[in-house]
Design a protein around this motif. Structure first.
Motif, short mmCIF file in Angstrom:
data_model
loop_
_atom_site.label_atom_id
_atom_site.label_comp_id
_atom_site.label_asym_id
_atom_site.label_seq_id
_atom_site.Cartn_x
_atom_site.Cartn_y
_atom_site.Cartn_z
N PHE A 5 0.85 -1.19 0.00
CA PHE A 5 0.00 0.00 0.00
C PHE A 5 0.89 1.23 0.00
CE2 PHE A 5 -2.78 -3.17 1.99
CZ PHE A 5 -3.89 -3.04 1.19
N MET A 6 0.63 2.14 -0.92
CA MET A 6 1.37 3.39 -0.99
C MET A 6 0.44 4.52 -0.57
SD MET A 6 4.36 2.47 -1.93
CE MET A 6 5.09 4.06 -2.30
N SER A 7 0.71 5.08 0.60
CA SER A 7 -0.08 6.21 1.06
C SER A 7 0.79 7.05 1.97
CB SER A 7 -1.32 5.71 1.82
OG SER A 7 -2.09 6.80 2.27
N ALA A 8 0.77 8.35 1.77
CA ALA A 8 1.57 9.24 2.60
C ALA A 8 0.84 10.56 2.75
CB ALA A 8 2.94 9.45 1.99
N PHE A 9 0.82 11.08 3.95
CA PHE A 9 0.23 12.39 4.22
C PHE A 9 1.36 13.31 4.67
CE2 PHE A 9 -1.74 15.53 7.02
CZ PHE A 9 -2.77 15.99 6.21
N ALA A 10 1.47 14.46 4.04
CA ALA A 10 2.60 15.35 4.29
C ALA A 10 2.45 16.12 5.60
CB ALA A 10 2.74 16.33 3.14
N THR A 11 3.52 16.18 6.37
CA THR A 11 3.57 16.97 7.59
C THR A 11 4.93 17.66 7.66
OG1 THR A 11 4.48 15.18 8.96
CG2 THR A 11 2.08 15.36 8.86
N ALA A 12 4.98 18.74 8.45
CA ALA A 12 6.26 19.45 8.64
C ALA A 12 6.20 20.26 9.92
CB ALA A 12 6.55 20.36 7.45
N LEU A 179 2.50 15.12 14.78
CA LEU A 179 2.57 15.09 13.31
C LEU A 179 2.73 13.66 12.80
CD1 LEU A 179 4.87 18.18 12.64
CD2 LEU A 179 2.41 18.01 12.16
N GLY A 180 3.57 12.88 13.47
CA GLY A 180 3.75 11.49 13.07
C GLY A 180 2.50 10.65 13.27
N LEU A 181 1.85 10.85 14.41
CA LEU A 181 0.62 10.10 14.70
C LEU A 181 -0.47 10.45 13.69
CD1 LEU A 181 0.54 10.45 18.60
CD2 LEU A 181 0.90 8.33 17.30
N TRP A 182 -0.56 11.73 13.33
CA TRP A 182 -1.61 12.15 12.39
C TRP A 182 -1.34 11.64 10.99
CZ3 TRP A 182 -6.32 13.07 13.14
CH2 TRP A 182 -7.12 13.72 12.19
N ALA A 183 -0.09 11.67 10.57
CA ALA A 183 0.25 11.13 9.24
C ALA A 183 -0.09 9.65 9.16
CB ALA A 183 1.74 11.35 8.96
N THR A 184 0.20 8.92 10.22
CA THR A 184 -0.12 7.49 10.27
C THR A 184 -1.63 7.28 10.22
OG1 THR A 184 1.88 6.99 11.52
CG2 THR A 184 0.08 5.38 11.64
N GLU A 185 -2.38 8.09 10.96
CA GLU A 185 -3.84 7.96 11.01
C GLU A 185 -4.47 8.23 9.66
OE1 GLU A 185 -7.55 7.19 12.05
OE2 GLU A 185 -5.93 6.99 13.51
N ILE A 186 -4.10 9.32 9.01
CA ILE A 186 -4.71 9.67 7.73
C ILE A 186 -4.31 8.66 6.65
CG2 ILE A 186 -4.80 11.40 5.89
CD1 ILE A 186 -6.40 12.09 8.43
N SER A 187 -3.06 8.23 6.65
CA SER A 187 -2.63 7.22 5.69
C SER A 187 -3.40 5.91 5.88
CB SER A 187 -1.13 6.98 5.81
OG SER A 187 -0.40 8.13 5.46
N GLN A 189 -6.41 5.61 7.11
CA GLN A 189 -7.77 5.82 6.63
C GLN A 189 -7.84 5.69 5.11
OE1 GLN A 189 -9.80 9.30 8.14
NE2 GLN A 189 -8.94 9.05 10.19
N GLU A 190 -6.84 6.23 4.44
CA GLU A 190 -6.83 6.14 2.98
C GLU A 190 -6.68 4.69 2.52
OE1 GLU A 190 -3.69 8.73 1.79
OE2 GLU A 190 -4.85 10.56 2.18
N ILE A 191 -5.84 3.93 3.21
CA ILE A 191 -5.68 2.50 2.88
C ILE A 191 -6.97 1.75 3.14
CG2 ILE A 191 -4.52 0.38 3.59
CD1 ILE A 191 -2.01 2.18 4.07
N ARG A 193 -9.94 2.82 2.96
CA ARG A 193 -10.91 3.16 1.90
C ARG A 193 -10.57 2.44 0.60
NH1 ARG A 193 -11.38 7.22 -2.10
NH2 ARG A 193 -13.52 7.94 -2.41
N ALA A 194 -9.27 2.25 0.34
CA ALA A 194 -8.85 1.70 -0.95
C ALA A 194 -8.89 0.17 -1.02
CB ALA A 194 -7.44 2.17 -1.27
N LYS A 195 -8.91 -0.51 0.11
CA LYS A 195 -8.72 -1.97 0.09
C LYS A 195 -10.02 -2.78 0.13
CE LYS A 195 -8.24 -2.82 5.04
NZ LYS A 195 -7.39 -3.38 6.11
N VAL A 196 -11.19 -2.08 0.16
CA VAL A 196 -12.43 -2.83 0.31
C VAL A 196 -13.09 -3.13 -1.04
CG1 VAL A 196 -12.90 -1.94 2.61
CG2 VAL A 196 -13.75 -0.69 0.63
N LEU A 197 -13.78 -4.26 -1.10
CA LEU A 197 -14.55 -4.62 -2.28
C LEU A 197 -15.94 -3.99 -2.20
CD1 LEU A 197 -13.71 -8.42 -2.55
CD2 LEU A 197 -13.04 -6.62 -4.18
#
Length: 199
Positions: A5-12, A179-187, A189-191, A193-197
């Motif tokens: 799974f490729m998913s990344a949410f940008a933080t800084a 920032l790390g926790l939020w990036a993990t959470e959003i990523s 969520q995106e996974i 959403r993408a992995k269900v039939l």
């Protein structure tokens, strides 16, 4: 073969001190600070002084409220693919994640004194209940915008307030953790959403 799974949410984390005035809650402000387009969340430290005319919250604006503190840890986000309703739900989730992290970072005696109501975090101090955070979500023509801030030094706040200094929590290290926790959470969520039939 094995699925990846490729998913990344940008933080800084922005190392510059920025005085938050409310004008920063604007489309592409986050992109300008990152020098990159796309949904992202940034954090920075600095004073807070939001005049009544800059308030997005109509309830606060109508009573002439202001938001201020000597030093706050600010989180400012912009998302180009969510509705206002989803942004509000994620705002509450963000506050819950911050509360959990605060409990882990705080001395044992203070952990049970921290609580959340909606998007606000409170500390039951020996001298009474104190507000630790402010937050708002709004929508622009191209995105949803999110601001969440924790007091570091609450001096000057118009309500009874406390900050990270009162709990002995280091702001920058705490910001980077969130920032790390939020990036993990959003990523995640995106996974999800993408992995269900479809059914």
């Amino acid at each position: 073969g094995e699925l990846f799974f490729m998913s990344a949410f940008a933080t800084a984390f922005l190392t510059e001190k920025i005085t938050y005035s409310g004008r920063e809650l604007a489309p592409h402000w986050v992109s300008g600070k990152r020098n990159a387009f796309g949904s992202a969340l940034v954090a920075f430290c600095g004073p807070c002084m939001v005049a009544t005319e800059e308030l997005v919250d109509l309830e606060d604006s109508r009573v002439g409220a202001t938001i201020q503190a000597r030093e706050m840890l600010h989180f400012l986000g912009e998302n180009f693919s969510e509705t206002l309703e989803l942004a509000i739900a994620r705002q509450r989730l963000f506050a819950a994640i911050v509360l959990d992290a605060l409990r882990s970072a705080s001395p044992a005696a203070e952990r049970l004194r921290l609580s959340r109501e909606g998007d606000d975090i409170y500390w039951e101090a020996p001298a009474g209940r104190k507000k630790m955070s402010v937050s708002i979500v709004t929508v622009s023509p191209v995105s949803t915008l999110f601001h969440f801030a924790l007091n570091i030094d609450a001096e000057g706040a118009p309500v009874a307030a406390a900050g990270l200094n009162d709990l002995g929590v280091a702001p920058e290290a705490f910001a980077r953790e969130i920032l790390g926790l939020w990036a993990t959470e959003i990523s995640a969520q995106e996974i999800a959403r993408a992995k269900v039939l479809p059914r």
